[in-house]
Design an enzyme around this catalytic site. Structure first.
Site, short mmCIF file in Angstrom:
data_model
loop_
_atom_site.label_atom_id
_atom_site.label_comp_id
_atom_site.label_asym_id
_atom_site.label_seq_id
_atom_site.Cartn_x
_atom_site.Cartn_y
_atom_site.Cartn_z
N ASP A 45 0.84 -1.19 0.00
CA ASP A 45 0.00 0.00 0.00
C ASP A 45 0.88 1.25 0.00
O ASP A 45 1.73 1.43 0.87
CB ASP A 45 -0.89 0.02 1.24
N TYR A 50 2.68 10.13 -0.67
CA TYR A 50 3.82 9.64 0.11
C TYR A 50 5.15 9.94 -0.59
O TYR A 50 6.19 9.89 0.06
CB TYR A 50 3.72 8.13 0.34
N LYS A 75 -3.09 5.68 -3.89
CA LYS A 75 -4.15 6.64 -3.61
C LYS A 75 -3.95 7.93 -4.41
O LYS A 75 -2.81 8.38 -4.59
CB LYS A 75 -4.19 6.98 -2.11
N HIS A 108 -7.76 9.41 -1.53
CA HIS A 108 -7.03 9.47 -0.27
C HIS A 108 -7.85 10.07 0.87
O HIS A 108 -7.68 9.71 2.03
CB HIS A 108 -5.74 10.27 -0.46
#
Length: 294
Positions: A45, A50, A75, A108
């Site tokens: 994931d 990120y 996401k 997200h």
């Protein structure tokens, strides 16, 4: 014994236990994911926000595993919401991951102050699903009212809702709403790591006497007990770590079973106190940031 996989509401099979890379710096992501894959994890994931999708893709290629053997979840960040913007966000993520198909693509956050953009983004996910570019679609951090509004305005029921769930914040209302619609609840911060660095630092899920005590009964750590709690209650969980021994520990949860009393004792630890940001405060003004092309 609890299955190692879950079947999503569109028939796609997904590993129940995954490996998360939230807050994992890009320079250490590849090694952490390589270690996770060597350990046996097959769900990774990540997220555009990120900044480490490229490292995830590099690790999957370096593993020597067939593409079909690894389930990739990522996401779309709020800055890329809107129909055309989200279609482009898929292209950015797929390029960084080095794949043509993403197994699970989710929004997200809900964007309550711009829900039309949220709906547009989800309609783009529906298009990507219809075109075979993604195998399943879903959402993250959606509260029951967000879900209800989304379901009224879109066609495909989300396969997954990824939310903060751990013994100190178990979100029964969200989980019930998910279950009502056949949506899998997936837990981020599943072992309550967020409780270790926010709020009352003297109280942590890792040293909670109830969880530790249950672990002692089974010869397992607090983290393993918490992950087992998720899996036995039908949730997916995505613990994160960069330490090889912790990565291995978190995966070693399929050889014991919690009793109904032990599950209930963990359920009773819920404080109702959220560790992450309140979903209603998520706005482009405060949380928006451009996601790079490369």
């Amino acid at each position: 014994m609890t299955s190692t996989t879950v079947t999503l509401n569109n028939g796609v099979t997904m590993p129940a236990l995954g490996f998360g890379v939230f807050q994992t710096p890009p320079e250490v992501t590849t090694q952490a994911v390589e270690t996770a894959l060597e350990t046996g994890y097959r769900l990774i994931d990540t997220a555009a926000a990120y900044g480490n999708e490229r490292g995830v893709g590099d690790a999957i290629r370096a593993s020597g595993l067939a593409r079909d053997d690894v389930f990739i979840e990522t996401k779309v960040w709020i800055s890329d919401y809107g129909y055309d913007e989200t279609l482009h966000a898929f292209e950015k993520s797929a390029r960084k991951l080095g794949v043509e198909t993403i197994d699970l693509l989710i929004l997200h956050q809900a964007l309550p102050s711009a829900f039309d953009a949220t709906v547009g983004a989800y309609r783009a996910l529906e298009r990507l699903l219809a075109d075979g570019r993604v195998r399943a679609i879903g959402v993250s951090n959606f509260m029951p009212d967000h879900l209800a509004t989304l379901l009224e305005r879109t066609e495909v029921v989300p396969a997954v809702n990824q939310v903060e769930v751990h013994p100190y914040f178990s979100q029964p209302g969200v989980r019930a709403a998910d279950a009502e619609h056949g949506i899998l609840t997936q837990a981020w911060s599943p072992i309550g790591g967020i409780t270790s660095y926010r709020g009352d630092s003297s109280r942590s899920t890792f040293n909670d006497p109830v969880i530790v005590g249950i672990g002692e009964q089974h010869g397992k750590t607090a983290a393993q007990v918490m992950l087992r709690w998720h899996l036995q209650q039908g949730r997916s969980a995505i613990p994160k770590s960069v330490r090889p021994e912790r990565i291995a520990e978190n995966f070693d949860v399929f050889d014991f079973e919690l009793t109904s009393d032990e599950l209930a004792a963990i359920d009773a630890l819920d404080t109702g106190v959220r560790g992450g940001p309140e979903p209603e405060v998520i706005t482009l003004e405060t949380f928006g940031r451009a996601i790079p092309e490369d």
